[in-house]
Design a protein around this motif. Structure first.
Motif, PDB file in Angstrom:
ATOM      1  N   LEU A  54       0.838  -1.207   0.000  1.00  0.00           N
ATOM      2  CA  LEU A  54       0.000   0.000   0.000  1.00  0.00           C
ATOM      3  C   LEU A  54       0.869   1.251   0.000  1.00  0.00           C
ATOM      4  CD1 LEU A  54      -2.692  -1.091   2.629  1.00  0.00           C
ATOM      5  CD2 LEU A  54      -2.871  -1.201   0.127  1.00  0.00           C
ATOM      6  N   LYS A  55       1.924   1.231   0.790  1.00  0.00           N
ATOM      7  CA  LYS A  55       2.845   2.366   0.808  1.00  0.00           C
ATOM      8  C   LYS A  55       3.508   2.553  -0.556  1.00  0.00           C
ATOM      9  CE  LYS A  55       4.183   2.292   5.727  1.00  0.00           C
ATOM     10  NZ  LYS A  55       5.320   2.090   6.657  1.00  0.00           N
ATOM     11  N   ALA A  56       3.862   1.453  -1.194  1.00  0.00           N
ATOM     12  CA  ALA A  56       4.490   1.544  -2.510  1.00  0.00           C
ATOM     13  C   ALA A  56       3.571   2.255  -3.497  1.00  0.00           C
ATOM     14  CB  ALA A  56       4.854   0.151  -3.028  1.00  0.00           C
ATOM     15  N   LEU A  57       2.303   1.866  -3.501  1.00  0.00           N
ATOM     16  CA  LEU A  57       1.359   2.491  -4.421  1.00  0.00           C
ATOM     17  C   LEU A  57       1.181   3.972  -4.097  1.00  0.00           C
ATOM     18  CD1 LEU A  57      -0.482   1.935  -6.816  1.00  0.00           C
ATOM     19  CD2 LEU A  57      -2.309   1.385  -5.222  1.00  0.00           C
ATOM     20  N   LEU A  58       1.057   4.306  -2.804  1.00  0.00           N
ATOM     21  CA  LEU A  58       0.881   5.712  -2.419  1.00  0.00           C
ATOM     22  C   LEU A  58       2.123   6.542  -2.750  1.00  0.00           C
ATOM     23  CD1 LEU A  58      -0.960   5.335   1.011  1.00  0.00           C
ATOM     24  CD2 LEU A  58      -1.913   6.225  -1.126  1.00  0.00           C
ATOM     25  N   ASN A  59       3.314   5.973  -2.494  1.00  0.00           N
ATOM     26  CA  ASN A  59       4.536   6.693  -2.833  1.00  0.00           C
ATOM     27  C   ASN A  59       4.621   6.949  -4.335  1.00  0.00           C
ATOM     28  OD1 ASN A  59       5.518   6.937  -0.229  1.00  0.00           O
ATOM     29  ND2 ASN A  59       6.642   5.006  -0.296  1.00  0.00           N
ATOM     30  N   GLY A  60       4.178   5.955  -5.122  1.00  0.00           N
ATOM     31  CA  GLY A  60       4.166   6.144  -6.566  1.00  0.00           C
ATOM     32  C   GLY A  60       3.185   7.224  -6.991  1.00  0.00           C
ATOM     33  N   ILE A  61       1.994   7.237  -6.373  1.00  0.00           N
ATOM     34  CA  ILE A  61       1.003   8.275  -6.686  1.00  0.00           C
ATOM     35  C   ILE A  61       1.550   9.650  -6.318  1.00  0.00           C
ATOM     36  CG2 ILE A  61      -1.270   9.173  -6.062  1.00  0.00           C
ATOM     37  CD1 ILE A  61      -2.173   6.252  -5.712  1.00  0.00           C
ATOM     38  N   ASN A  62       2.237   9.726  -5.178  1.00  0.00           N
ATOM     39  CA  ASN A  62       2.844  10.992  -4.774  1.00  0.00           C
ATOM     40  C   ASN A  62       3.945  11.420  -5.741  1.00  0.00           C
ATOM     41  OD1 ASN A  62       1.169  11.148  -2.534  1.00  0.00           O
ATOM     42  ND2 ASN A  62       2.649  10.187  -1.152  1.00  0.00           N
ATOM     43  N   ARG A  63       4.725  10.455  -6.219  1.00  0.00           N
ATOM     44  CA  ARG A  63       5.759  10.779  -7.217  1.00  0.00           C
ATOM     45  C   ARG A  63       5.123  11.342  -8.477  1.00  0.00           C
ATOM     46  NH1 ARG A  63       8.914   6.728  -9.649  1.00  0.00           N
ATOM     47  NH2 ARG A  63      10.299   8.430 -10.261  1.00  0.00           N
ATOM     48  N   GLU A  64       4.026  10.687  -8.916  1.00  0.00           N
ATOM     49  CA  GLU A  64       3.362  11.161 -10.128  1.00  0.00           C
ATOM     50  C   GLU A  64       2.823  12.571  -9.924  1.00  0.00           C
ATOM     51  OE1 GLU A  64       0.048  11.803 -11.081  1.00  0.00           O
ATOM     52  OE2 GLU A  64       0.278  11.646 -13.259  1.00  0.00           O
ATOM     53  N   SER A  65       2.294  12.850  -8.735  1.00  0.00           N
ATOM     54  CA  SER A  65       1.786  14.187  -8.431  1.00  0.00           C
ATOM     55  C   SER A  65       2.918  15.211  -8.449  1.00  0.00           C
ATOM     56  CB  SER A  65       1.095  14.178  -7.066  1.00  0.00           C
ATOM     57  OG  SER A  65       0.646  15.473  -6.716  1.00  0.00           O
ATOM     58  N   ALA A  66       4.065  14.841  -7.868  1.00  0.00           N
ATOM     59  CA  ALA A  66       5.208  15.754  -7.844  1.00  0.00           C
ATOM     60  C   ALA A  66       5.724  16.028  -9.246  1.00  0.00           C
ATOM     61  CB  ALA A  66       6.324  15.174  -6.968  1.00  0.00           C
TER      62      ALA A  66
END
Length: 562
Positions: A540-552
């Protein structure tokens, strides 16, 4: 294991073919390729493909260049039946493509199969029944005449029904299943009786497909069987001789190549050899073996990573890192002497124009692979050693596409710094880029509910508590697994392409690390990485970190544009 296995297992007797000719033959042209990924390959999956995945793979098989594609076993499931109907009704089959379907030799199954093909311009109707002695006795409780009649009943019915549908161009195919375990004289007898009913002509040939349903011999014996049939079949000029090797002994590719030398003209198989048990013959390896000998296979694998990604996504099975031509490590050398020889090969000008680089049978660039992008060297080798350092010193075993993605970040860092990155620099870059992306989302906790009842369609439910821009919220969803359920709960248009996980450390201090490759709203694929003592939390953290990367990344792009 038995001390004397001969007491339990019979040795296959060689074929009496003293004047065999195949050893002196060479392959000079590609065979007719038949992809069975959507049928035979799909049947072998733990979770068969959805309609959407089947359509995606069908379109990718067209792009690769297959002209014959076995799309379904229509009588096996409603999903397969509907898939065939929709391909035809929605006009999704190009004019130069022939779709194929498989059916057992039973009246109700044949009728349903032909009904699924209503409106097709051209179609292969593939009838099969097993004729081997073991099937006669164990499965059908009959004899030679009994299994022969099973085949002929189906053949007569198909001819009778297809004669009523002249608007479709019918191609008839027959497979004596377990051919390689059947006496050659009887296999010929059945195949000849089939062709006598279907009455093929040189202008309108039928397909006789000879399967090694279970691989039970060395490849040379299979080649002898094929050459014997090639020589002795009636109406040979009206028949396309096809093979369908399986890989139980690990020699399906060799068996197929020798069979082509022995007279076969057509090969049925799957990308990366997917299929029951050890799989079908691997069409990618066969095709690129031809390519390495200067013969274009008429299939396009010029972006092998995209093919890998597509197959892994559709089949939910990984491509082995040592898989010929396509694996993550096949153009990689760990040995210093190998690396030195390869580098010298690259630097030496090829005066005659032919590819001659030690240890590399083909140029990785022909498959859209960069040797520098995948080389694994020591810790002093710059970007080529990035994954090596992270694995050796920190226990991170990065998937190959993540290695490539992260190497660009390291390269940018070294260019700005003007010096080589130390291991601490590489670790900190990785941590900041992948593990410490906490805006706008950060994980707090989750609750998972699993229904364990043996039902493959059972769903899991998940409630994930998040912090978004400083505010807590709960995301709830259900799906086939925790990630699928979480994605459904988020409501984003996310496609998961790849997932890897492993442990870091051991014992009480061990942590799980997850790597998720995904795409949001048709954007660029990217990775998210997460760690936690709980494997689900790490994912779950991996997916959220990826979503945050995409947002950044989106914010950076918008800032540049402004």
């Amino acid at each position: 294991m038995l001390k004397n296995p001969a007491e339990k297992y019979r040795r296959l007797q060689p074929i009496a073919l003293p004047d065999r000719m195949w050893p002196n033959k060479t392959i000079t042209a590609p065979p007719i390729w038949m992809s069975t990924d959507l049928r035979d390959g799909n049947q072998a999956l733990i979770e068969p493909m959805s309609t959407a995945k089947k359509l995606y793979m069908f379109q990718q098989l067209l792009a690769i260049g297959f002209k014959e594609i076995e799309v379904a076993f229509p009588s096996a499931s409603q999903t397969d039946y509907d898939f065939v109907c929709n391909l035809i009704k929605q006009n999704l089959v190009p004019h130069d493509i022939t779709i194929g379907v498989l059916t057992q030799s039973r009246e109700e199954l044949i009728k349903r199969t032909l009904k699924s093909l209503q409106g097709a311009r051209r179609a292969i109707v593939h009838l099969y029944n097993s004729i081997a002695p073991s099937f006669q006795q164990i499965v059908f409780n009959t004899d030679y005449n009994g299994v022969k009649e099973i085949a002929l009943r189906g053949v007569r019915l198909i001819k009778e029904l297809t004669d009523l549908i002249p608007e479709t161009e019918w191609v008839f195919e027959y497979s004596p299943e377990s051919f390689s375990a059947t006496e050659l004289e009887f296999a010929k007898e059945v195949c000849d009786a089939v062709s006598e009913i279907w009455q093929p002509t040189p202008e309108r040939k039928m397909i006789i497909n000879l399967p090694a349903t279970v691989e039970i011999s060395t490849p040379n014996t299979f080649a002898d069987q094929i050459e014997w049939m090639h020589r002795n079949l009636d109406r040979r000029d009206c028949i396309i001789l096809s093979i369908h090797p399986h890989n139980d002994r690990g020699t399906a590719v060799a068996a197929a190549e020798l069979a082509l030398m022995a007279g076969a003209e057509r090969v049925e198989g799957c990308l990366f050899g997917n299929g029951e048990r050890t799989g079908n013959v691997d069409i990618i390896t066969l095709a690129l073996n031809l390519y390495s000998q200067g013969i274009h296979p008429e299939l396009d694998f010029s972006d092998i990573d995209q093919v890998c990604q597509m197959v892994e996504f559709c089949n939910q099975l990984p491509v082995h890192p040592r898989h010929p031509y396509a694996g993550n490590l096949v153009f990689t050398s760990f040995s210093g002497s190998h690396q030195d020889a390869i580098k010298k090969g690259f630097s030496k000008k090829q005066l005659d124009g032919f590819w001659e680089v030690p240890y590399l049978p083909i140029d990785p660039a022909d498959l859209n692979r960069s040797y520098e992008a995948v080389i694994r060297v020591n810790s002093q080798s710059g970007k080529g050693g990035v994954s090596y350092i992270l694995y050796q010193e920190y226990g991170f075993d990065l998937p190959r596409r993540l290695q490539i993605e992260f190497s660009r970040i390291v390269q940018q860092f070294t260019e700005i710094k003007g010096a080589e990155a130390k291991s601490e620099d590489i670790y900190n870059l990785f941590k900041v880029e992948y593990l410490e992306q906490c805006e706008p989302y950060s994980y707090i906790c989750h609750k998972l509910e699993e229904q364990i009842d043996g039902n493959p369609s059972s769903k899991v439910k998940i409630n994930v508590t998040l912090e978004k821009n400083g505010n807590c919220q709960i995301v709830s969803g259900q799906g086939n697994g925790p990630i699928d359920a979480f994605v459904n709960g988020l409501g984003f248009d996310i496609s998961i392409f790849d997932y890897h996980e492993h442990s870091i450390g051991s014992g009480a201090n061990a942590e799980a690390i997850c790597y998720v490759e995904f795409q949001i709203r048709q954007g660029q694929p990217l990775f998210g990485v997460g760690t936690d003592k709980n494997i689900v939390a790490a994912a779950l953290k991996a997916l959220l970190n990826g979503i945050n990367r995409e947002s950044a990344l989106q914010n950076q792009t918008n800032g540049i544009a402004e």
